[in-house]
Design a protein around this motif. Structure first.
Motif, short mmCIF file in Angstrom:
data_model
loop_
_atom_site.label_atom_id
_atom_site.label_comp_id
_atom_site.label_asym_id
_atom_site.label_seq_id
_atom_site.Cartn_x
_atom_site.Cartn_y
_atom_site.Cartn_z
N TRP A 55 40.20 51.14 32.84
CA TRP A 55 40.93 50.76 34.04
C TRP A 55 42.12 49.89 33.62
N ARG A 56 43.03 49.69 34.55
CA ARG A 56 44.12 48.74 34.36
C ARG A 56 43.75 47.47 35.12
N VAL A 57 44.15 46.31 34.58
CA VAL A 57 43.79 45.06 35.25
C VAL A 57 44.82 43.98 34.95
N GLU A 58 45.01 43.12 35.91
CA GLU A 58 45.80 41.90 35.72
C GLU A 58 45.06 40.76 36.38
N VAL A 59 44.92 39.64 35.68
CA VAL A 59 44.23 38.47 36.20
C VAL A 59 45.28 37.43 36.59
N VAL A 60 45.22 36.99 37.83
CA VAL A 60 46.19 36.03 38.33
C VAL A 60 45.45 34.94 39.10
N GLN A 61 46.18 33.87 39.39
CA GLN A 61 45.64 32.82 40.24
C GLN A 61 45.51 33.36 41.67
N ALA A 62 44.38 33.09 42.28
CA ALA A 62 44.15 33.60 43.63
C ALA A 62 45.20 33.09 44.60
N ALA A 63 45.67 31.88 44.37
CA ALA A 63 46.65 31.30 45.29
C ALA A 63 48.00 32.00 45.21
N ASP A 64 48.21 32.80 44.16
CA ASP A 64 49.51 33.43 43.97
C ASP A 64 49.63 34.80 44.64
N ILE A 65 48.59 35.26 45.31
CA ILE A 65 48.69 36.57 45.94
C ILE A 65 48.34 36.47 47.42
N ASN A 66 48.90 37.40 48.17
CA ASN A 66 48.58 37.56 49.58
C ASN A 66 47.98 38.95 49.73
N LEU A 67 46.71 39.01 50.01
CA LEU A 67 46.02 40.29 50.04
C LEU A 67 46.64 41.28 51.02
N GLU A 68 47.17 40.76 52.13
CA GLU A 68 47.70 41.67 53.14
C GLU A 68 49.01 42.31 52.69
N GLU A 69 49.65 41.72 51.70
CA GLU A 69 50.94 42.24 51.24
C GLU A 69 50.95 42.50 49.73
N GLU A 70 49.80 42.43 49.07
CA GLU A 70 49.75 42.56 47.61
C GLU A 70 50.22 43.95 47.18
N ILE A 85 41.16 47.63 30.37
CA ILE A 85 39.82 47.04 30.33
C ILE A 85 38.80 48.16 30.53
N GLN A 86 37.66 48.03 29.88
CA GLN A 86 36.58 48.99 30.04
C GLN A 86 35.67 48.57 31.18
N VAL A 87 35.36 49.53 32.01
CA VAL A 87 34.38 49.35 33.08
C VAL A 87 33.23 50.30 32.79
N PRO A 88 31.96 49.81 32.75
CA PRO A 88 31.52 48.44 33.01
C PRO A 88 31.98 47.46 31.93
N GLY A 89 32.22 46.25 32.34
CA GLY A 89 32.60 45.20 31.40
C GLY A 89 32.94 43.94 32.16
N HIS A 90 33.04 42.86 31.41
CA HIS A 90 33.38 41.57 32.00
C HIS A 90 34.80 41.17 31.64
N LEU A 91 35.44 40.46 32.52
CA LEU A 91 36.77 39.94 32.23
C LEU A 91 36.72 38.97 31.06
N GLN A 92 35.63 38.22 30.96
CA GLN A 92 35.51 37.25 29.87
C GLN A 92 35.35 37.94 28.52
N THR A 93 34.48 38.94 28.42
CA THR A 93 34.28 39.60 27.14
C THR A 93 35.49 40.42 26.74
N ALA A 94 36.37 40.74 27.71
CA ALA A 94 37.62 41.41 27.40
C ALA A 94 38.72 40.42 27.02
N GLY A 95 38.41 39.13 27.04
CA GLY A 95 39.38 38.12 26.65
C GLY A 95 40.37 37.76 27.74
N LEU A 96 40.08 38.12 28.99
CA LEU A 96 41.03 37.89 30.07
C LEU A 96 40.69 36.68 30.92
N MET A 97 39.50 36.15 30.75
CA MET A 97 39.12 34.90 31.41
C MET A 97 38.24 34.11 30.46
N ASN A 98 38.10 32.84 30.74
CA ASN A 98 37.36 31.95 29.86
C ASN A 98 35.87 31.99 30.18
#
Length: 1023
Positions: A55-70, A85-98
């Motif tokens: 899959w394709r993925v981008e991790v951002v701060q939740a405060a930086d997006i507006n779901l109704e207009e994302e 990123i591979q699904v199934p998988g975790h964002l952390q094990t993919a190095g995208l979150m701590n």
């Protein structure tokens, strides 16, 4: 409560609204398999299409997006800059979150003040995208009037879903399926699914489990098509009447668009495909199937997991089968009868473990092979049950437990430990979640409902659990009622009532955590009204699982029904270090604060799925067959409920001083629940003249291979030790040699060996054979052991700190070197231990011209209320090449005073294998009841240590690290490259404990009293 039916726009307000836990989600249903004939090809298909993979993925701060207009939710969005990123998988094990690990506390505590239902401002959202083309079977089913859903089998912690830019739905509780109907949103060609997966939502308040806080789409995602007429849900009662010996099958079917079908045909088949029973009835929206009494059905149990297949065909007006469903069923009856949990009429004892889904590489995104490995480990170690702590597991796990025979407590995804507990287990009633707060009731009832609807038909599921460590309240009453409204038969477990007995009515079982055996016995003796289970006990953190036999001994009480060891596998994660090496890391190693550090390392398996030494004890104590050996008989107690022992082989052996000298194979056929004694003419007389002791041994083994072990695999054993006639008295004729008593040293030479005793160094400073030196520094007194996790938790270090340096810094205050005769030199050294009492310890070496040395260490006992001693003996630094250990004692794995239900025999290992890689380096490698040990290099040269004639057995370990190296290191990779070997020969070492790892001390009978004499008396010989 917000109206969330048929909503077509996303709202971020749902994230902090506990009353909104799903939007547009398909109602929960059973996980049965279904198949339909493709109207185009005529082929049968399961109508599933996997969306796993990249899959394709981008991790951002939740405060930086507006779901109704994302913009990332739009079909045409350019996601080429996103990460893969591979699904199934975790964002952390993919190095995208701590990575974050905490136990009780919420992970944002201190950074922000946790106040429910609020979530932290520092919240992340992962924007996932995947393009797909609908497969022909799914597309054809849709075209023929069917429907298509997208199913997320596991995610954390909350998801919003769009397909081709249109909002689909919202879901929480990521450990049961979140399924959404997307029939009208699919089109020909390439489609796009977009998912906003949030790190935190109000659901986080209900998911405060003791585990790594891992996020993302960690289980499979798939498309699931349904034909126009479809069996949506099956609820099966496959009962077996133990009195009548008959079975019955009742099934409630929910049939969509039943009016467009004619009949429903149910067929029950055995494992060979033979039809056992069949019926046909009219198709209705709610269709009931009932078999009446069935003869010749084999019941299901963990001992004999016999499965049948129930196929249900939907037949149209023309007589054609338009859908068929398939479900494995096991006929069994699980009830509480007269206050006792029974399966098929027999009292059950759960010999269990608590299991997290975990892998050191993939986190909770485990594979089918991981699950098979876990089931095989259970079967091979006599573990008959698992509690799915603390959430429903992957669906395949339940199928495997059905197939192999594992009992399950199925636990809802609910833990809110940090909401009501302050440090020191201080209760804060005003902050309890969910407690009796009505705004949380819907979410909590939904979680237990989703679990039950999915897992109802699995025979392995015996008990429903409302969750873990969430206190109690009216919400749990509502959950309890909901469970029994759906399922009146299976009992409900919930431990939280122990904190408030006003809610005793929300559990059918008296279930506790970490109650000591004596506390449990008190309950069992006090006319108990409910059966007893320890949902967690034997906290297996680090070097633990001591005194487990005190718990298994409680099986003599009918209402004691076992327990579940915490826990199954160490939760540790591989990480690459700055030097490029990879090693297992625990909490706090990823910059995560707050953290509970190594507290995640409490498994019977290490994180790489290798069994820890603790598993040896569990296997023997959990065995269903108990073997008692005497010098003229064998008694076999068969605690199996249904299985006789006639299908096993029993291998009888005689060991003469550990060496096998006789073997015979027998069949001891003992019916389930009975004990029989068999006469055995052990050939003791034939071997006793040449041995000091004989070991009579009986081993229960598999007569034929199973799915989980090879033929000949041992399940249990029994032993008896019989004194024999030979003695260890050496040839009394003096060997030729020379004794020299000098001004600074005294020495003995003979038989190619030399011993040198020093007046100034406090002992033996040289012991050589053919020029090879065996003493780098003189052997040192030790009164200490590297602290175990249990030691640290119970404060043993604080209480026994004086023993840390008492032996290490002891000083020699006197020495006497004397020639006893022409072939014997004796050196006696008096030490003062480095304590306020300056207790005197004597160390004597009696060296002979034949190269033998007697080492005697004597502690006289010290009055004055000293704390008990962690260990007493000597620690000896050896040249690095002496890595091999062969010994006659209990093994093969490490043993301790309170953990030595192990075989007495001769075992071969080495210093590296004996160093158990506990997450936090600690005491390891000890072997109890040792008669002799050989420490050698790869050429067989080295030293033999034997108990002196008439002396007690000793304890021994050989490790590549000293006690103080182990004590100092906090990770295994902090231990230095071995430059020496370290031999410990101990008169005694205290037990390791096991009740818990934060409060409970080692039990008194496994301590070494400081006011009693202690003696180590061994003979040394270079070989």
């Amino acid at each position: 409560m917000t109206d969330v039916t048929h909503v077509d726009r996303a709202s971020q307000a749902w994230l902090t609204d506990p009353t909104v836990f799903e939007v547009n989600r398909t109602p929960a249903h059973s996980s049965h398999k279904w198949y339909a004939r493709d109207p185009q090809s005529g082929q049968w298909s399961d109508l599933k299409q996997s969306l796993d993979g990249e899959w394709r993925v981008e991790v951002v701060q939740a405060a930086d997006i507006n779901l109704e207009e994302e913009p990332a939710t739009a079909e045409s969005f350019d996601d080429s800059s996103f990460e893969r990123i591979q699904v199934p998988g975790h964002l952390q094990t993919a190095g995208l979150m701590n990575h974050k690990y905490v136990n009780v506390q919420y992970p944002w505590d201190g950074h922000e003040n946790p106040l429910e239902p609020n979530i932290p401002e520092n919240n992340h959202v992962a924007l996932y995208r995947r393009k797909f083309t609908v497969s022909a079977p799914v597309a054809n089913a849709k075209q023929a009037g069917g429907s298509v859903s997208i199913v997320f089998h596991g995610m954390a912690t909350a998801i919003y879903v769009w397909v081709n830019g249109a909002f689909v739905g919202y879901g929480e509780d990521g450990f049961t399926p979140n399924e959404f109907d997307i029939t009208e949103l699919l089109h020909d060609g390439e489609n796009v699914v977009a998912v906003a997966c949030y790190e935190y939502s109000s659901a986080s308040w209900l998911e405060d489990q003791d585990f790594w806080r891992l996020h993302g789409l960690f289980r499979s995602v798939e498309l699931a098509a349904r034909p126009h007429v479809h069996i949506e849900n099956t609820q099966i009662e496959a009962d077996w009447d133990p009195e009548a010996g008959t079975a019955s099958l009742d099934a409630a079917l929910t049939v969509l668009n039943a009016a467009d079908a004619a009949t429903v045909r149910a067929t029950l088949k055995d494992a060979d495909g033979n039809t056992v029973w069949q019926t046909t009835g009219d198709a209705e929206a709610q269709t009931a199937i009932s078999s009446g009494p069935l003869q010749g059905i084999a019941p299901w149990s963990a001992e004999s997991p016999t499965l049948y297949e129930l196929d249900v065909d939907v037949i149209d007006q023309a007589g054609d089968v338009i859908e068929c469903t398939s479900q494995k069923v096991g006929f069994r009856r699980f009830r509480i009868e007269d206050g006792i949990l029974t399966i098929n009429g027999k009292r059950i004892v759960f010999k269990g473990a608590d299991r997290h889904e975990f892998d050191a590489e993939r986190g909770r995104a485990i594979t089918e092979q991981d699950m098979i490995d876990d089931v095989v480990f259970c079967k091979r170690h006599n573990i008959n049950s698992i509690r799915t702590s603390h959430y429903p597991n992957q669906e395949r796990w339940y199928e495997l437990c059905d197939e192999y025979g594992i009992y399950l407590i199925d636990e809802a995804n609910l833990e809110a430990h940090g909401s009501w507990s302050l440090p020191g287990d201080v209760l804060t009633e005003d902050t309890i979640v969910p407690g009796s707060k009505r705004e949380w009731e819907g979410a909590c009832v939904d979680r237990v409902n989703s679990m039950m609807r999915r897992d109802y038909n699995h025979p392995s599921v015996l008990i429903w659990s409302l969750g873990n460590e969430s206190y109690v309240g009216d919400v749990f009453r509502a959950m309890y009622k909901h469970v029994h409204d759906i399922d009146p038969n299976r009992p409900v477990h919930y431990e939280g009532v122990t904190h408030n007995r006003d809610y005793d009515d929300v559990t059918d079982i008296e279930t506790r955590m970490y109650s000591h055996a004596d506390e449990i016995e008190k309950y069992l003796k006090d006319d108990p009204k409910k059966p007893y289970l320890s949902c967690e006990y034997m906290h297996a953190m680090g070097n633990s699982v001591g005194n487990m036999d005190e718990y298994t001994a409680l099986e003599r009480y009918p209402k004691y029904q076992g327990g579940f060891i915490w826990d199954f596998i160490d939760q540790a994660i591989y990480a690459t270090q700055p030097d490029g090496t990879r090693s297992l890391r625990y909490g706090g190693d990823f910059g995560d604060r707050p953290s509970d550090y190594e507290f995640s390392g409490d498994g019977l398996l290490f994180a790489d799925r290798k069994p820890s030494p603790k598993a040896q004890e569990v296997k023997q104590l959990y065995s269903n067959v108990h073997i008692d050996v005497t010098k003229d008989s064998v008694s076999v107690k068969n605690d199996n409920l249904f299985t006789a022992t006639g299908d096993y082989v029993f291998v009888l052996s005689v060991l003469a001083d550990g060496k096998p000298v006789w073997q015979s194979t027998r069949r001891f056929d003992v019916p389930a629940g009975e004990t029989h004694t068999f006469d055995v003419a052990w050939p003791v007389a034939a071997y006793r003249a040449d041995a000091r002791e004989l070991v009579l041994q009986v081993s229960q083994r598999l007569a034929k291979a199973t799915d989980w072990a090879e033929s000949g695999y041992e399940l249990a054993f029994g032993q008896a030790v019989v004194p024999a006639d030979a003695t260890a008295t050496p040839d009394t004729k003096p060997a030729d040699g020379t004794i020299t008593v000098g001004r600074w040293n005294a020495g003995v030479r003979g038989a190619g060996r030399e011993v040198l005793l020093s007046r100034t160094q406090g002992g033996m400073v040289s012991y050589t054979f053919a020029g090879n030196e065996f003493v780098l520094r003189r052997p040192a007194i030790t009164t200490f052991r590297p602290l175990t996790d249990n030691d640290r938790g119970a404060g043993h270090g604080f209480e026994r700190v004086q023993w840390l340096g008492a032996g290490r810094y002891a000083r020699c205050v006197d020495n006497v070197l004397e020639q006893i005769d022409d072939s014997t030199l004796k050196g006696t050294y008096t030490y003062e231990l480095a304590t306020a009492q300056r207790t005197k310890v004597t160390v004597s070496y009696t060296a002979h011209t034949d190269g033998r040395v007697n080492l005697h260490v004597e502690y006289p006992g010290e009055q004055g209320g000293l704390p008990t001693i962690p260990a007493f003996g000597i620690e000896w630094t050896l040249p690095v090449q002496y890595t091999n250990l062969r010994f006659f004692g209990t093994g093969p794995e490490e043993t301790y005073l309170d953990r030595k239900h192990a075989k007495l025999g001769v075992w071969s290992t080495n210093a590296f294998a004996d160093h158990a890689p506990y997450l936090m380096p600690q005491e390891t490698g000890n072997h109890e009841d040792v008669r002799w040990a050989e420490i050698t290099d790869d050429h067989g040269h080295g030293m033999r240590v034997s108990r002196a004639d008439g002396a007690a057995p000793f304890a021994v370990s050989l490790l590549p690290y000293s006690s103080f190296m182990l004590e100092e290191a906090q990770h295994q990779d902090e231990l230095p490259k071995p430059k020496h070997m370290f031999l410990r020969v101990l008169a005694a070492q205290m037990g390791v404990g096991g009740d818990d790892s934060w409060m409970s001390p080692v039990h008194p009978q496994y301590h070494i009293p400081a006011d009693k004499p202690i003696s180590l008396d061994v003979d040394l010989e270079l070989i």
